[in-house]
Design an enzyme around this catalytic site. Structure first.
Site, short mmCIF file in Angstrom:
data_model
loop_
_atom_site.label_atom_id
_atom_site.label_comp_id
_atom_site.label_asym_id
_atom_site.label_seq_id
_atom_site.Cartn_x
_atom_site.Cartn_y
_atom_site.Cartn_z
N ASP A 10 -5.97 -76.19 13.05
CA ASP A 10 -6.59 -75.55 11.89
C ASP A 10 -5.56 -75.44 10.76
O ASP A 10 -5.22 -74.34 10.33
CB ASP A 10 -7.15 -74.16 12.27
CG ASP A 10 -6.08 -73.19 12.75
OD1 ASP A 10 -5.00 -73.64 13.18
OD2 ASP A 10 -6.31 -71.96 12.66
N ASP A 15 0.57 -75.64 11.82
CA ASP A 15 -0.20 -76.77 12.36
C ASP A 15 0.27 -78.07 11.70
O ASP A 15 0.33 -79.12 12.36
CB ASP A 15 -1.70 -76.62 12.04
CG ASP A 15 -2.29 -75.35 12.59
OD1 ASP A 15 -2.94 -75.37 13.64
OD2 ASP A 15 -2.09 -74.30 11.95
N ASN A 39 -7.52 -70.77 10.42
CA ASN A 39 -6.71 -70.32 9.28
C ASN A 39 -7.51 -70.35 7.98
O ASN A 39 -7.29 -69.54 7.08
CB ASN A 39 -5.45 -71.19 9.13
CG ASN A 39 -4.42 -70.86 10.19
OD1 ASN A 39 -4.27 -69.70 10.57
ND2 ASN A 39 -3.71 -71.86 10.67
N THR A 124 -4.03 -75.87 18.65
CA THR A 124 -3.15 -74.99 17.88
C THR A 124 -3.95 -74.08 16.94
O THR A 124 -3.41 -73.56 15.97
CB THR A 124 -2.11 -75.81 17.08
OG1 THR A 124 -2.81 -76.63 16.13
CG2 THR A 124 -1.26 -76.68 17.99
N PHE A 165 -3.77 -64.19 16.67
CA PHE A 165 -4.81 -64.71 15.78
C PHE A 165 -5.75 -65.72 16.46
O PHE A 165 -6.98 -65.58 16.38
CB PHE A 165 -4.17 -65.34 14.53
CG PHE A 165 -5.18 -65.94 13.60
CD1 PHE A 165 -5.96 -65.15 12.77
CD2 PHE A 165 -5.38 -67.32 13.56
CE1 PHE A 165 -6.91 -65.70 11.92
CE2 PHE A 165 -6.32 -67.88 12.71
CZ PHE A 165 -7.09 -67.07 11.89
N ASN A 166 -5.22 -66.77 17.10
CA ASN A 166 -6.10 -67.84 17.62
C ASN A 166 -7.07 -67.31 18.67
O ASN A 166 -8.21 -67.78 18.76
CB ASN A 166 -5.26 -68.98 18.22
CG ASN A 166 -4.53 -69.77 17.16
OD1 ASN A 166 -4.92 -69.76 15.98
ND2 ASN A 166 -3.47 -70.45 17.55
N HIS A 239 4.98 -71.32 14.86
CA HIS A 239 4.27 -71.23 16.14
C HIS A 239 3.87 -72.58 16.74
O HIS A 239 4.21 -72.91 17.88
CB HIS A 239 2.99 -70.42 15.97
CG HIS A 239 3.18 -69.11 15.31
ND1 HIS A 239 3.61 -68.00 15.98
CD2 HIS A 239 2.97 -68.71 14.02
CE1 HIS A 239 3.67 -66.97 15.16
NE2 HIS A 239 3.28 -67.37 13.96
N ASP A 240 3.01 -73.31 16.02
CA ASP A 240 2.26 -74.41 16.65
C ASP A 240 3.11 -75.56 17.19
O ASP A 240 2.78 -76.12 18.26
CB ASP A 240 1.19 -74.93 15.68
CG ASP A 240 0.12 -73.88 15.39
OD1 ASP A 240 -0.05 -72.97 16.23
OD2 ASP A 240 -0.53 -73.98 14.34
C1 BDR Z 1 -1.34 -68.82 15.03
O1 BDR Z 1 -2.22 -68.34 14.02
C2 BDR Z 1 -2.25 -69.22 12.93
O2 BDR Z 1 -2.21 -68.53 11.72
C3 BDR Z 1 -1.10 -70.17 13.12
O3 BDR Z 1 -1.43 -71.45 12.61
C4 BDR Z 1 -0.88 -70.19 14.60
O4 BDR Z 1 -1.67 -71.18 15.22
C5 BDR Z 1 -0.23 -67.80 15.23
O5 BDR Z 1 -0.76 -66.58 15.61
CA CA Z 2 -2.76 -72.90 13.98
#
Ligand code: BDR
Ligand code: CA
Length: 314
Positions: A10, A15, A39, A124, A165-166, A239-240
């Site tokens: 996303d 990402d 996102n 991701t 978040f994801n 993160h991703d």
């Molecule tokens: C995740 O949330 C998104 O905002 C980032 O792309 C990542 O995948 C981190 O919590």
């Molecule tokens: Ca992401």
């Protein structure tokens, strides 16, 4: 032999770097890029995937748009982190890479069933597409080697006190994945917060001095500004790409076996990935859980991938 991979994403600043790492590292054979709402809306995340493919010279890899909303609840986007476009910062021209007209879930199914070996899925973003793939095309499971995802946390969240978040965006989809019986690796906040884009990392990207490295540096500079403003981070966590790095070389991301349950009902804890690192609940292991990042090797691979894809500055 490179590992065959589908990235379901996303984009999203981190990402974008995950796509660059997957396309630029010789240990990965990137078979498809699928997009999901997270996102930003799926129209925007798909446009952003096309933008990244264009600037990184990723051609010949199908890009397909997927689910526009989570399985059950309304969509929540992260425009506070990633901006109105989902990829604020650099100025992108009109992308020359286009999306295929099929739905992401059908493209995943086709790629999985046509590929001669089992394929690794690297989600991701929210897990909506992956959950739909497993329910709409149950024969997919036999073609999936493993699912190595960025999402969740062994500890606290980043969207609620408990939820990352994801997972927070689509807890039901995450539940489907963690109960699928497939090998699942969870790269959560506890490990991705070790992947900090420090000024030294940014300087390494800038020193490459290619068109792509300049765009990556601009993306990271924007990402740093939102992480500083929202959470007071001195350097933002990338993160991703950690999930991609785990596929590239499992030794970069150390994992332990654990039971992970996605909390669906808690009044304050919906979307939490309850990770039983000490077998308190005596439930079966259903995931490998990332706990430690070899930061030096991680950044070496990320910088090398940007270098491999970037046309020299002109
Ligand atoms: C995740 O949330 C998104 O905002 C980032 O792309 C990542 O995948 C981190 O919590
Ligand atoms: Ca992401």
């Amino acid at each position: 032999m490179p590992v065959p991979v589908i990235i379901d994403c996303d984009p999203g600043h981190d990402d974008a770097l995950a796509l660059v790492l997957a396309a630029g590292d010789p240990a990965v054979d990137l078979l498809a890029i699928t997009t999901v709402a997270g996102n930003q809306t799926v129209d925007k995340t798909t446009l952003n995937a096309r933008r990244i493919c264009t600037v990184a010279g990723i051609t010949g890899v199908p890009v397909a748009a997927g689910c526009a909303r989570p399985l059950v609840q309304p969509l929540l986007v992260a425009d506070d982190v990633h901006g109105e476009s989902g990829l604020d910062g650099p100025a992108f021209g009109e992308p020359t890479v286009h999306a295929v007209p099929q739905h992401a879930v059908d493209v995943m199914h086709r790629v999985l069933t046509e590929h001669p070996e089992p394929v690794t899925l690297v989600p991701t973003g929210p897990l909506t597409n992956v959950a739909l793939l497993l329910t709409r095309h149950p024969d997919s499971a036999a073609h999936i080697r493993e699912i190595v995802l960025m999402g969740g946390s062994t500890g606290r969240g980043n969207r609620t006190p408990a939820a990352e978040f994801n997972i927070h965006v689509d807890p039901e989809a995450a539940h489907t994945v963690f109960t699928s019986g497939l090998p699942v690796t969870m790269c959560g906040l506890n490990v991705t917060h070790q992947a900090l884009v420090t000024p030294e990392v940014l300087a390494r990207l800038e020193r490459l001095d290619t068109r792509l490295s300049r765009i990556c540096a601009e993306l990271m500079t924007y990402f740093a500004s939102t992480y500083r403003r929202l959470w007071g981070f001195a350097a933002p966590p990338l993160h991703d790409p950690v999930a991609v790095a785990r596929v590239i070389d499992p030794e970069i991301v150390r994992c332990v076996d654990a039971n992970v349950v996605v909390e669906l009902h808690g009044q304050y804890t919906r979307g939490a990935t309850v990770t039983d690192l000490h077998q308190y609940l005596d439930r079966p292991v259903n995931a490998q859980v990332a706990v430690e990042l070899d930061t030096e090797r991680f950044w070496d691979r990320v910088v090398a991938a940007v270098d491999a894809l970037g046309g020299r500055a002109s």
